[in-house]
Design an enzyme around this catalytic site. Structure first.
Site, PDB file in Angstrom:
ATOM      1  CE  LYS A  72      -3.617   2.216   2.828  1.00  0.00           C
ATOM      2  NZ  LYS A  72      -4.447   2.075   4.051  1.00  0.00           N
ATOM      3  CB  SER A 147      -7.502   4.165   3.025  1.00  0.00           C
ATOM      4  OG  SER A 147      -6.652   3.552   3.989  1.00  0.00           O
ATOM      5  CB  SER A 171      -7.976   1.825   6.280  1.00  0.00           C
ATOM      6  OG  SER A 171      -8.517   3.121   6.404  1.00  0.00           O
TER       7      SER A 171
END
Length: 484
Positions: A72, A147, A171
């Protein structure tokens, strides 16, 4: 190995093939690139597939030997690699820090081969001005969440079997729910954020992975867990490796069941039905079920999330100076610019007030749920939302919406995270499991939260539920090798 064969394996399975000499790490990386080239143009999950992916470091041993892995684009970092945080402010920025997380990944044999998309600074859903919209592999007109949306979409679509994520309010769990994956947010302190983020966001944010199987989750806990020098505290350590818990009985558990909303958005009938079905299954397994009322006031979580955002204003100023840029509408998305301006106007006592709010919520929630071994809740009150246009500027959940205030945006975000954010504050472990689907096939995640430091019970109960409701053969519409 053909692409459709590669995509069906979990990380543990691929590593076993490498150990048996049936496939090499380089071959797996090439298959991951083939999968990327086939499905990523449809979902926009991976924003960079490393040009040198076939030569990246990774131990020729370990439980995940040779398995392709994705990072990520925020949080844990790789020295020398781009880390842009989904933001034009950081465009072209390369990290000078090699996080303990990725050192452990390499030691376990994982090969990190690229970066995944996220909304700017991890706020909101799967979109950004810098990288565009990430679509859900189950339905390209739906959001992949936020996210860790890029990570979730990449794993769900079969590019890799496991990927790095981070969770500051849901997230990891939120995109896991919408993309049909396992997403664990570990206990505070279980995974070190070192060397430079040991207690990120006052301990609210933690780092882990998204994956497809409980055994991969258990192995990943063994790989990434453990303290490092400089960590603020050392959490209680497990009695045995987590992978060994897969063969241990769960015992009889007291289960607190959330059948009512914990915020301002009522769960949809299909989500509530999923909770009821899992509750009935747990009762059939011999566990004791007790309804649990919301253990906190909804507005408390919004205030805490706003307070954490306020404290980030100074770090953005430091970053802008270091990068030779200014903070403006050209470098920040509309809502993040408003959040930054709000943070600039806070008093010197803001940090003390925030810590006191966190302390009160942690105490109240801790007392309310102390008698339960686990809690059963929806992960999200709704299933994946529609994506709208090239950039979602009209939604109250969008950082690109110029018409909403910072406060309105945070309140909307809490609506979606009403069951997840509280456990970031308390520090308890919580996992989203892909236990249900809507009538038209969209995933519904169910959250199981445990006592602080007790990932062991979560591993066992997740194993039980995976055996009772097998999800491994479910495939989204967009899945690597499906054209074959």
């Amino acid at each position: 190995m053909r692409l459709n064969e590669y995509a069906k394996y979990d990380a543990t399975g691929l590593a076993s093939l490498v150990r048996a000499g049936e496939v090499t790490p380089v071959e797996l990386t090439r298959l991951a690139r083939q999968a990327h080239d086939e499905v990523n143009p449809l979902i926009n999950a991976v924003i960079e597939f490393y040009e040198d992916a076939e030569t990246v470091a990774g131990e020729d041993a370990g439980p995940f030997n040779g398995v392709p892995f994705l990072r990520k684009d925020s949080g844990a970092s790789e020295a020398g690699r781009l880390q842009e945080n989904g933001s034009r402010l950081y465009k072209g920025h390369r990290s000078d820090t090699d996080s303990f997380f990725f050192r452990r990944a390499r030691d376990a044999g994982l090969r990190t081969i690229g970066r995944t998309a996220l909304p700017e600074f991890g706020q909101g859903l799967s979109e950004s001005i810098l990288n565009g919209i990430t679509s859900n592999p189950w339905n390209l007109e739906r959001s992949a969440g936020g996210s860790s949306a890029g990570a979730a979409a990449a794993v769900a679509a079969g590019i890799v079997p496991i990927a790095h994520g981070s969770d500051g309010g849901g997230s990891i769990r939120f995109p896991a729910s919408w993309c049909g994956l396992i997403g664990l947010n570990p206990s505070r302190g279980r995974i070190s954020g070192g060397p430079n983020n040991q207690d990120r966001w006052l301990g609210l944010s933690r780092t882990f992975v998204l994956c497809r199987t409980v055994r991969d989750m258990a192995v990943a806990l063994d790989v990434f867990s453990g303290p490092h020098p400089g960590d603020p505290f050392i959490i209680v350590q497990p009695n045995r490796p987590y992978v060994e818990e897969l063969s241990q009985p769960s015992g009889t558990l007291r289960v607190g069941v959330a059948r009512k909303t914990w915020g301002t958005l009522d769960p949809t009938p299909e989500v509530l039905h999923a909770v009821e079905s899992v509750a009935s299954l747990l009762e059939e397994m011999g566990h004791v079920l007790i309804d649990i009322a919301p253990p906190f006031e909804a507005e408390e979580l919004t205030k805490i999330m706003l307070g954490v955002s306020d404290l980030g204003a100074s770090s953005l100023e430091i970053a802008a100076r270091a990068l030779g840029r200014t903070i403006s509408a050209d470098t920040l998305e509309p809502v993040n610019l408003k959040l930054y301006e709000r943070g600039q106007g806070q008093s010197l006592s803001a940090s003390e007030d925030l810590n006191e709010m966190i302390r009160r919520v942690r105490l109240r929630v801790g007392e309310a749920i102390d008698s339960y071994d686990i809690l059963l809740t929806p992960t999200a009150p709704i299933v994946a939302l529609q994506n709208r246009g090239n950039y979602w500027t009209e939604s109250k959940y969008s950082l690109g919406n110029p018409t909403i205030s910072a406060e309105q945006y945070m309140q909307a975000g809490y609506e979606l995270g009403e069951y997840t954010g509280v456990f970031n504050i308390t520090g308890q472990p919580a996992v989203s499991l892909p236990l249900a689907q809507t009538v038209d096939g969209l995933p519904i995640g169910i959250q199981i939260a445990g006592r602080f430091g007790d990932e062991t019970t979560l591993v066992r109960i997740a194993r039980d539920l995976e055996e009772a409701i097998p999800w491994a053969k479910r495939r989204p519409r967009v899945f690597a090798g499906s054209a074959e």
